[in-house]
Design a protein around this motif. Sequence first.
Motif, PDB file in Angstrom:
ATOM      1  N   LYS A 326      20.009  41.886  36.951  1.00 51.12           N
ATOM      2  CA  LYS A 326      21.009  40.849  36.677  1.00 51.12           C
ATOM      3  C   LYS A 326      22.340  41.326  37.245  1.00 51.12           C
ATOM      4  O   LYS A 326      22.754  42.461  36.984  1.00 51.12           O
ATOM      5  N   ILE A 327      22.962  40.485  38.035  1.00 50.60           N
ATOM      6  CA  ILE A 327      24.247  40.861  38.619  1.00 50.60           C
ATOM      7  C   ILE A 327      25.307  39.949  38.025  1.00 50.60           C
ATOM      8  O   ILE A 327      25.220  38.723  38.154  1.00 50.60           O
ATOM      9  N   SER A 328      26.295  40.525  37.371  1.00 48.94           N
ATOM     10  CA  SER A 328      27.348  39.683  36.788  1.00 48.94           C
ATOM     11  C   SER A 328      28.173  39.073  37.918  1.00 48.94           C
ATOM     12  O   SER A 328      28.189  39.594  39.041  1.00 48.94           O
ATOM     13  N   PHE A 329      28.853  37.996  37.633  1.00 47.17           N
ATOM     14  CA  PHE A 329      29.661  37.325  38.644  1.00 47.17           C
ATOM     15  C   PHE A 329      30.713  38.274  39.205  1.00 47.17           C
ATOM     16  O   PHE A 329      30.921  38.342  40.419  1.00 47.17           O
ATOM     17  N   ASP A 330      31.356  39.025  38.333  1.00 47.54           N
ATOM     18  CA  ASP A 330      32.404  39.947  38.778  1.00 47.54           C
ATOM     19  C   ASP A 330      31.832  41.017  39.708  1.00 47.54           C
ATOM     20  O   ASP A 330      32.432  41.369  40.714  1.00 47.54           O
ATOM     21  N   GLU A 331      30.655  41.500  39.328  1.00 51.64           N
ATOM     22  CA  GLU A 331      29.978  42.512  40.138  1.00 51.64           C
ATOM     23  C   GLU A 331      29.646  41.932  41.517  1.00 51.64           C
ATOM     24  O   GLU A 331      29.851  42.581  42.547  1.00 51.64           O
ATOM     25  N   ALA A 332      29.145  40.699  41.534  1.00 54.41           N
ATOM     26  CA  ALA A 332      28.805  40.027  42.801  1.00 54.41           C
ATOM     27  C   ALA A 332      30.056  39.897  43.670  1.00 54.41           C
ATOM     28  O   ALA A 332      30.031  40.191  44.869  1.00 54.41           O
ATOM     29  N   GLY A 333      31.144  39.486  43.049  1.00 53.86           N
ATOM     30  CA  GLY A 333      32.397  39.321  43.778  1.00 53.86           C
ATOM     31  C   GLY A 333      32.856  40.639  44.398  1.00 53.86           C
ATOM     32  O   GLY A 333      33.212  40.695  45.573  1.00 53.86           O
ATOM     33  N   ARG A 334      32.790  41.705  43.600  1.00 56.73           N
ATOM     34  CA  ARG A 334      33.218  43.019  44.100  1.00 56.73           C
ATOM     35  C   ARG A 334      32.339  43.479  45.255  1.00 56.73           C
ATOM     36  O   ARG A 334      32.823  44.008  46.257  1.00 56.73           O
ATOM     37  N   PHE A 335      31.034  43.236  45.119  1.00 57.40           N
ATOM     38  CA  PHE A 335      30.079  43.641  46.157  1.00 57.40           C
ATOM     39  C   PHE A 335      30.381  42.917  47.477  1.00 57.40           C
ATOM     40  O   PHE A 335      30.425  43.521  48.548  1.00 57.40           O
TER      41      PHE A 335
END
Length: 616
Positions: A326-335
């Motif tokens: 599961k990738i949080s939205f914030d994590e996705a954005g940072r990636f």
Amino acid sequence: MTHHNTDQMKAPHASQQGQAPRWEIESIFPGGSKSPQYAAFRQEMVKEIDKLEKALAKLPKKLDETSRPKWTKWILDLQAAYEKLHLASSFAGCLTSQDVNDEEAMRIDAEIDDQASRWGMMKATLESFSVKASNREWQKLLQKKGIREISFHLDEMRDRAKMKMPEELEKLAIELGVNGYHSWNRLYDKMAGDLRVTLDDVGQKKEISLGQNAPRMSDRDREVRRDAFEKMVGAWKMRENLAAIALNSQGGFRLSIYKRRGWEDPLFEPLLNARMKRATIEAMWSAVVKGRPQLKPYVDAKMKYLGIDKFRWYDQEAPLGKSDRKISFDEAGRFIVEHLKSFSDEMGDFTSMALDKRWIEAEDRTGKAGGGWCSRIAIRKESRIFMTYTGTFSGLSTLAHELGHAYHGWVLKDNPPFAAMYPMNLAETASIFNELRVTDAALAASSNFDEKLMLTDQKLANGLTFMSNIHARFIFDSRFYEERKKGTVARERLNEIMKEAQKEAFFGILDEHDGYHPLFWASKLHFFITGAPFYNFPYTFGYLFANGVYDRAIKEGKTFATNYRDLLADTGRLTTEEVAKKHLGVDLTKEDFWRDAVDRVCADVAPFVKLVNQAD
Ligand SMILES: [Zn+2]
């Protein structure tokens, strides 16, 4: 603002609790569909359109020394009105998407459509005026300040108009098209929408639409895929004869118009829309035909992994591998920011800004529309992205895709509106570029077998879709038009043409006995879109063009970032070949660029085969 008031108050904090955020649109017009500011803006816009109409009626019919400044001002005002219409319409789109039950927003949307058609009528008048103007006078007009910057668009409009029938006949054709040509499309859509298939749901018969049946075509279970496919084909067999009438009628209508205009090649109009030459599309397909056999080992390995010995139509979308992460939205954005920044600081910073300013509607909730899109809010030099983020890799990829569109919009921000309109085939450059960048980064970062298998398979499955499936549609359309010129094409023949096209485009990977889908011409709505003939090759073009650009980014690294930016900025004011020549130094009418792009796509084949071999 009534029913979604409370939700919006919570929005700024939502992401802190792990939930994907809602967007910020209050700064555009506060109060949603009931916004007094939005209402005032639309009222002002209507007044401006009134004024434009009145001014047009008074404008001298001849272009010369004295009328030139008047026409210059009017054209620039027409352009300014377009930008306002666009904002009004984009905002309505935001409202109807975030809440499908916002009836006021739907009413506003229809109201804006009426204004847009008034605007369109004035643009048509400008078009016929441009044809009547002498070349010398027209050139002088194009030198005027403000007009010079949009001369590509105006010249294109004039050149097109010159190739059409006399104004009166074109008007008649448009009028007849409403209840003739386009009616076939509407009839087809209604027919497709009404078709049902019956499922056996634990002993209970259940009727579902073809739209509901479609996701079953990419089920993990082959029996489900086969059942979905066969039921879909069964449903279309009942309507095959009607679909054949619709296809023949709209094809015939189009050919009649082309004949009157003196356009011999059915590809003439689609190529015009794509701002490209025939030689370019030929070079592209030629490189595809030569390069795609490289995908054969991919298909063989996929079959081996699936444990099947025949590759059939319904195996194209068979999923492989999986990811439980599961990738949080914030994590996705940072990636995404991290991996864009490593290529271009500007892209990274822009993407950060779009996320920080909350340009993205991503919350997973009921009541919002499906799908994903990005819309420019050009007057404010902003964009808004609509999607539903559920924490999967595919969500991350969609977010990256839409942020690519937003970046494209960002580099166009200083272009006047008429120099920011790009064709469909160039529209996906930045979005696919972003997708490729984050997918490859995720692949490099992952050590999980199932995840690597899933990502590599998805990339290659795309390659097969764009290089074979879409090519089959292109071959079908080309042959259908050739035969249609001589008369109605019987449905049996349509099936034959389609089967031959698939045989060719899938280079022998589909099972000879029952791997084809001869009724594809009836089941795929793209063949019936009257607004955009040959609704296929721009997809492959866009995909391969983006891969070619991506290939250059890998080979040249950060030094290529400025070229890439400038390339995107010119998509609204150069032909497709000129964009490539100027910023990539390549000739799209030659195969070299396309060969590199196809090779880039196929570069994943070896790693995929290796992965599959590891599995046993
Ligand atoms: Zn897109």
